[in-house]
Design a protein around this motif. Structure first.
Motif, PDB file in Angstrom:
ATOM      1  N   ILE A 164     -10.297  -4.211  -5.094  1.00  0.00           N
ATOM      2  CA  ILE A 164      -9.637  -3.712  -6.309  1.00  0.00           C
ATOM      3  C   ILE A 164      -8.956  -2.376  -6.039  1.00  0.00           C
ATOM      4  N   GLY A 165      -9.613  -1.529  -5.235  1.00  0.00           N
ATOM      5  CA  GLY A 165      -8.974  -0.261  -4.866  1.00  0.00           C
ATOM      6  C   GLY A 165      -7.711  -0.482  -4.057  1.00  0.00           C
ATOM      7  N   CYS A 166      -7.754  -1.470  -3.149  1.00  0.00           N
ATOM      8  CA  CYS A 166      -6.571  -1.783  -2.345  1.00  0.00           C
ATOM      9  C   CYS A 166      -5.430  -2.274  -3.229  1.00  0.00           C
ATOM     10  N   MET A 167      -5.762  -3.146  -4.173  1.00  0.00           N
ATOM     11  CA  MET A 167      -4.728  -3.665  -5.057  1.00  0.00           C
ATOM     12  C   MET A 167      -4.180  -2.587  -5.983  1.00  0.00           C
ATOM     13  N   PHE A 168      -5.037  -1.674  -6.414  1.00  0.00           N
ATOM     14  CA  PHE A 168      -4.567  -0.593  -7.294  1.00  0.00           C
ATOM     15  C   PHE A 168      -3.606   0.333  -6.548  1.00  0.00           C
ATOM     16  N   ILE A 169      -3.976   0.702  -5.311  1.00  0.00           N
ATOM     17  CA  ILE A 169      -3.090   1.555  -4.518  1.00  0.00           C
ATOM     18  C   ILE A 169      -1.777   0.830  -4.222  1.00  0.00           C
ATOM     19  N   LYS A 170      -1.885  -0.459  -3.977  1.00  0.00           N
ATOM     20  CA  LYS A 170      -0.679  -1.232  -3.686  1.00  0.00           C
ATOM     21  C   LYS A 170       0.262  -1.249  -4.885  1.00  0.00           C
ATOM     22  N   MET A 171      -0.319  -1.397  -6.080  1.00  0.00           N
ATOM     23  CA  MET A 171       0.525  -1.449  -7.281  1.00  0.00           C
ATOM     24  C   MET A 171       1.054  -0.082  -7.682  1.00  0.00           C
ATOM     25  N   SER A 172       0.295   0.977  -7.391  1.00  0.00           N
ATOM     26  CA  SER A 172       0.711   2.314  -7.813  1.00  0.00           C
ATOM     27  C   SER A 172       1.505   3.050  -6.751  1.00  0.00           C
ATOM     28  N   GLN A 173       1.859   2.386  -5.669  1.00  0.00           N
ATOM     29  CA  GLN A 173       2.675   3.039  -4.653  1.00  0.00           C
ATOM     30  C   GLN A 173       4.023   3.444  -5.241  1.00  0.00           C
ATOM     31  N   PRO A 174       4.528   4.631  -4.867  1.00  0.00           N
ATOM     32  CA  PRO A 174       5.788   5.110  -5.469  1.00  0.00           C
ATOM     33  C   PRO A 174       7.030   4.507  -4.841  1.00  0.00           C
ATOM     34  N   LYS A 175       6.893   3.403  -4.101  1.00  0.00           N
ATOM     35  CA  LYS A 175       8.082   2.795  -3.511  1.00  0.00           C
ATOM     36  C   LYS A 175       9.024   2.274  -4.582  1.00  0.00           C
TER      37      LYS A 175
END
Length: 490
Positions: A164-175
């Protein structure tokens, strides 16, 4: 090295032999280091045993993967974990014999109402998701079930935190935030503030600001060192205001970023004609902190040589409306032609230097000292006195003429011939035809004497007494020399 030259350097030479239209098509198709959307066209190969480094930083590896691989790993991990834990509960029930005594009311199983694998799987899901329907539950007659329950809780927490942490970081990336940062499709070179300048435009489509926005530029160009080493992608820094702080942007409205082409610029010798034979790529990097999330965002783009327009300027996009400023993004990429010299900044500086009126005095003064020294050598050489005028021959023929006086006369000649250091009025007088050299020397001497007398007040007291009327500096000279000086200055 020859292979690299063939790959990076010879392509353009082949292109230049074709027609202009075919040349443009070839140049557009050439490989870019950074795409217009900011993606770097670099692939790492032949890593060998270095691939183990990716597993040592597994979290970053998962975040860097594409979304399809992230979703696949997410689903696969939960599925395997659930099946594994359900199998463990089924194994405990099978070993204890709970599966064969499900209808015995006097028997207390490890987990109530677990009599096959699907029921064991449902019990695990109810426990893991804290649903708790109440039909299946663990009893106190099963210590191994209690231990497995604790292990399940710990393992489930670890898997949830990791995935879940991986998916959250993936979704919140500023790309994705970089998608709303715009760069102009082309760069332009034209005159600004009297200097040849490379310009491009950046803009922010969102109302949220970029905090501490900073921009940098890199020039990628192949070159060969004096030692013979060929560098296919040599990186050079383009100054876009680092020394003045202009690289720190207040990116509220579209801004035009400028790189002044001066002696420190890699484009100092670039002209409109030489740009047709050059091959380079300008990489632009915009960094800042997203105001809403506080995460650092980076947007990139690049401009190749065919995307740099010589003699163009960007259209204005900001207009003043009633109570606010309006930005028209339909003109964001538009440019128009302006009169621009086709010459490089180096050629313009050389032309300006040659046409400057200050060149003549500087060139004249460069040989001034040598002329005075030659004159001094002529005065010191007894054999050369016959080459001098009669008046100077009489002066050099006097006995006891000290060497100091010869130096003084050479200094006077230096002051006379140094037209570049005289006032403009005297320079104009000296340039008038028909004025004899003796009059020019007399006027020069009088002006120098007046300047010396006026600057006496600025000297220290001791020197003022020495230069005053009662203690003149020539009072220490012999009477013969004082008379000569008085005759010269009258």
């Amino acid at each position: 090295m020859s292979a690299l030259r063939k790959k990076f350097g010879s392509d353009y030479q082949v292109v230049t032999t074709t027609s202009s239209s075919h040349q443009k098509d070839k140049r557009r198709k050439r490989q870019r280091f950074v795409d217009k959307n900011g993606r770097c066209n670099v692939q790492h190969g032949n890593l060998g045993g270095e691939t183990s480094r990716y597993l040592s930083d597994l979290f970053t590896t998962l975040v860097d993967l594409k979304w399809r691989w992230n979703l696949f790993i997410f689903i696969l991990t939960y599925t395997v974990a659930w099946l594994f834990m359900a199998s463990m509960w089924w194994v405990i029930a099978y070993i204890r014999g709970d599966l064969n005594r499900t209808h015995d009311e006097k028997y207390t199983p490890c987990v109530a109402n677990v009599y096959n694998f699907p029921s064991a799987f449902l019990f695990f899901i109810e426990t893991e998701a804290t649903i708790g329907y109440g039909h299946r539950y663990i009893t106190d007659k099963c210590p191994e079930g209690i231990i497995l329950f604790l292990f399940q809780s710990i393992l489930g927490s670890i898997v949830d935190a990791f995935l879940i942490g991986c998916m959250f970081i993936k979704m919140s990336q500023p790309k994705k935030r970089a998608e709303t940062l715009m760069f102009s499709e082309n760069a332009a070179i034209s005159m600004r503030d009297g200097k040849l300048t490379l310009m491009f435009r950046v803009g922010n489509l969102r109302n949220s600001h970029m905090v501490s926005a900073q921009i940098r530029c890199k020039l990628l160009k192949s070159r060969q060192t004096p030692e013979g080493e060929f560098l296919p992608l040599d990186q050079l820094e383009l100054d876009v205001g680092f020394s003045t702080g202009a690289d720190q942007l207040f990116l509220v409205s579209p801004l035009t970023i400028c790189h002044v082409i001066d002696t420190k610029s890699p484009f100092y010798e670039l002209s409109q004609r030489s740009m047709q034979t050059e091959q380079f790529e300008i990489v632009v990097i915009l960094e800042g902190i997203v105001e809403t999330t506080g995460m650092t965002c980076q947007a990139r783009t690049s401009y190749t040589e065919d995307e740099v327009l010589w003699g163009h300027r960007f259209f204005p996009v900001i207009s003043l409306e009633e109570g606010f400023f309006k930005v028209d993004y339909s003109q964001f990429h538009a440019t128009f032609e302006v009169p621009t010299p086709p010459y490089s900044a180096k050629e313009q500086d050389e032309a300006l230097l040659m046409s400057s009126p200050l060149m003549a005095p500087s060139l004249y003064n460069s040989g001034e000292k040598n002329s005075s020294l030659d004159c001094l050598e002529l005065l010191e050489d007894p054999d050369s006195t016959t080459k001098l005028p009669a008046k100077l021959q009489k002066m050099t023929g006097r006995d006891g003429l000290p060497r100091k006086l010869l130096r003084m006369s050479s200094t006077t000649s230096e002051m006379t011939y140094s037209l570049g250091e005289l006032p403009m009025k005297l320079q104009r007088i000296s340039s008038v035809p028909g004025v004899s050299e003796e009059k020019q020397v007399t006027k020069t001497t009088k002006i120098a004497t007046e300047a010396i007398s006026k600057s006496v007040a600025d000297l220290p007291p001791k020197l003022q007494r020495l230069a005053g009327g009662g203690g003149r500096m020539d009072g220490h000279l012999p009477p013969k020399l004082r008379k000569m000086n008085s005759d010269r200055f009258t």
